[in-house]
Motif scaffolding. Sequence first.
Motif, PDB file in Angstrom:
ATOM      1  N   ALA A 226      -0.426  21.853  71.461  1.00  0.00           N
ATOM      2  CA  ALA A 226      -0.676  20.594  70.756  1.00  0.00           C
ATOM      3  C   ALA A 226      -0.454  20.757  69.257  1.00  0.00           C
ATOM      4  O   ALA A 226       0.040  19.834  68.588  1.00  0.00           O
ATOM      5  CB  ALA A 226      -2.104  20.127  71.033  1.00  0.00           C
ATOM      6  N   ALA A 227      -0.787  21.931  68.722  1.00  0.00           N
ATOM      7  CA  ALA A 227      -0.588  22.168  67.290  1.00  0.00           C
ATOM      8  C   ALA A 227       0.898  22.131  66.938  1.00  0.00           C
ATOM      9  O   ALA A 227       1.295  21.521  65.934  1.00  0.00           O
ATOM     10  CB  ALA A 227      -1.198  23.513  66.896  1.00  0.00           C
ATOM     11  N   VAL A 228       1.738  22.769  67.763  1.00  0.00           N
ATOM     12  CA  VAL A 228       3.179  22.741  67.506  1.00  0.00           C
ATOM     13  C   VAL A 228       3.695  21.308  67.620  1.00  0.00           C
ATOM     14  O   VAL A 228       4.508  20.853  66.801  1.00  0.00           O
ATOM     15  CB  VAL A 228       3.920  23.668  68.493  1.00  0.00           C
ATOM     16  CG1 VAL A 228       5.429  23.557  68.286  1.00  0.00           C
ATOM     17  CG2 VAL A 228       3.473  25.113  68.317  1.00  0.00           C
ATOM     18  N   SER A 229       3.214  20.579  68.616  1.00  0.00           N
ATOM     19  CA  SER A 229       3.654  19.187  68.820  1.00  0.00           C
ATOM     20  C   SER A 229       3.313  18.313  67.616  1.00  0.00           C
ATOM     21  O   SER A 229       4.111  17.452  67.209  1.00  0.00           O
ATOM     22  CB  SER A 229       2.998  18.635  70.088  1.00  0.00           C
ATOM     23  OG  SER A 229       3.440  17.324  70.340  1.00  0.00           O
ATOM     24  N   ARG A 230       2.149  18.527  67.008  1.00  0.00           N
ATOM     25  CA  ARG A 230       1.777  17.735  65.829  1.00  0.00           C
ATOM     26  C   ARG A 230       2.744  17.964  64.682  1.00  0.00           C
ATOM     27  O   ARG A 230       3.117  17.021  63.967  1.00  0.00           O
ATOM     28  CB  ARG A 230       0.355  18.109  65.377  1.00  0.00           C
ATOM     29  CG  ARG A 230      -0.748  17.535  66.214  1.00  0.00           C
ATOM     30  CD  ARG A 230      -2.081  17.590  65.470  1.00  0.00           C
ATOM     31  NE  ARG A 230      -2.394  18.937  65.006  1.00  0.00           N
ATOM     32  CZ  ARG A 230      -3.034  19.847  65.721  1.00  0.00           C
ATOM     33  NH1 ARG A 230      -3.422  19.558  66.958  1.00  0.00           N
ATOM     34  NH2 ARG A 230      -3.296  21.037  65.223  1.00  0.00           N
ATOM     35  N   HIS A 231       3.180  19.196  64.484  1.00  0.00           N
ATOM     36  CA  HIS A 231       4.122  19.484  63.407  1.00  0.00           C
ATOM     37  C   HIS A 231       5.465  18.803  63.660  1.00  0.00           C
ATOM     38  O   HIS A 231       6.093  18.274  62.727  1.00  0.00           O
ATOM     39  CB  HIS A 231       4.309  21.002  63.262  1.00  0.00           C
ATOM     40  CG  HIS A 231       3.171  21.678  62.570  1.00  0.00           C
ATOM     41  ND1 HIS A 231       3.059  21.727  61.198  1.00  0.00           N
ATOM     42  CD2 HIS A 231       2.075  22.305  63.058  1.00  0.00           C
ATOM     43  CE1 HIS A 231       1.953  22.377  60.867  1.00  0.00           C
ATOM     44  NE2 HIS A 231       1.337  22.741  61.982  1.00  0.00           N
TER      45      HIS A 231
END
Length: 375
Positions: A226-231
């Motif tokens: 999810a962190a990568v997706s937010r970026h």
Amino acid sequence: MSTAPGGPEGRDARRVSVSRYGDHAELDPDQLPDGLVVADEHGRVVCFNAAAGRITAVRAADALGQPLEKALPLEDLEGRRWWQLTDPYGGLAIRVRQPERNLLLPGGREVLVSARYIRAEPLGPVQRVVVCLRDTEARRRTERSHAELIATVAHELRSPLTSVKGFTATLLAKWERFTDDQKRLMLETVDADADRVTRLIAELLDISRIDSGRLEVRRQLVDIGAAVSRHIQAYVAAGQPADRFLLRIEQPLPALWADPDKIDQVLSNLIENAVRHGEGTVTMDVTPCASPREGEETGTSVTVSDEGPGIPEESMNRVFTRFWRGSKRGGTGLGLYIVKGIVEAHGGTITVGRAPGGGAEFRFTLPVGAPAYLA
């Protein structure tokens, strides 16, 4: 091996008896990493090891048996002769040592010198003067690195602060002359430059903590996918085409306990580098893997790659050093140094290589890092 004239006394001074767990051995002074010079009660050199010869460019055979001040002619930074100034044999009887300080050899070369005065009894005459010599090159490199850091940060701070000062002074002096749209544009510029200054100060603090080993990691449960997706979503919202990014997540991923803010900092830096300096599709793979930390079976790896020109082979060993910027200038060159420090503070590893598409490929691996109460 050269020995001091005079037979047994000179030979004995060349070796030091050491014991450990009942085993006795002799330590050869030539095996020591620092220069060692020993003078007897008469002030004559009885030990001059190989490191001392390398540092001073004086052969041991020429130094042994000579008066200490002749074999090792040192001056302080004001040009005063050091042995005459300190007078180890005739000075204060309570003195037992000289703390480390910078002194000069003939020709002006700096060395770090410390000394110990050996007495058979307190306040008695000096029996030995033991001198330790160290090269200053490592310290000079550290000082140069700190000076470069200060110069780089000062240079990077000057531009946004000049902009902030210019716009605020103009607005204060001529507020009524500008339209609301002009005022908004100026204030937005000031706001952006203030953010840039804040980031630079944060980088400087991070480097200070990394160098001193004080970088704190506040672990929480992190959804790395999810962190990568937010970026990615942030870049698409800023105008990057959505089809430039490819995110692949291999399930199931182990639960990852890490500092979410610092992991975001790592992801931001690596993805920004791929977007700014790479070309084509930016691919991010999130996969389970073997843990880099002993005692843990599983970990998580994140790979960020692009299809640009990549990093030259000869530069790959310098990517994570301070001030490395690659072929394109800009920025402080501190980002990847900080990334490596953050990953290692988590007990992880990070590598750089060539991606299948020809561009740069960064891969960092983190241990699960679960708290003890969950183990």
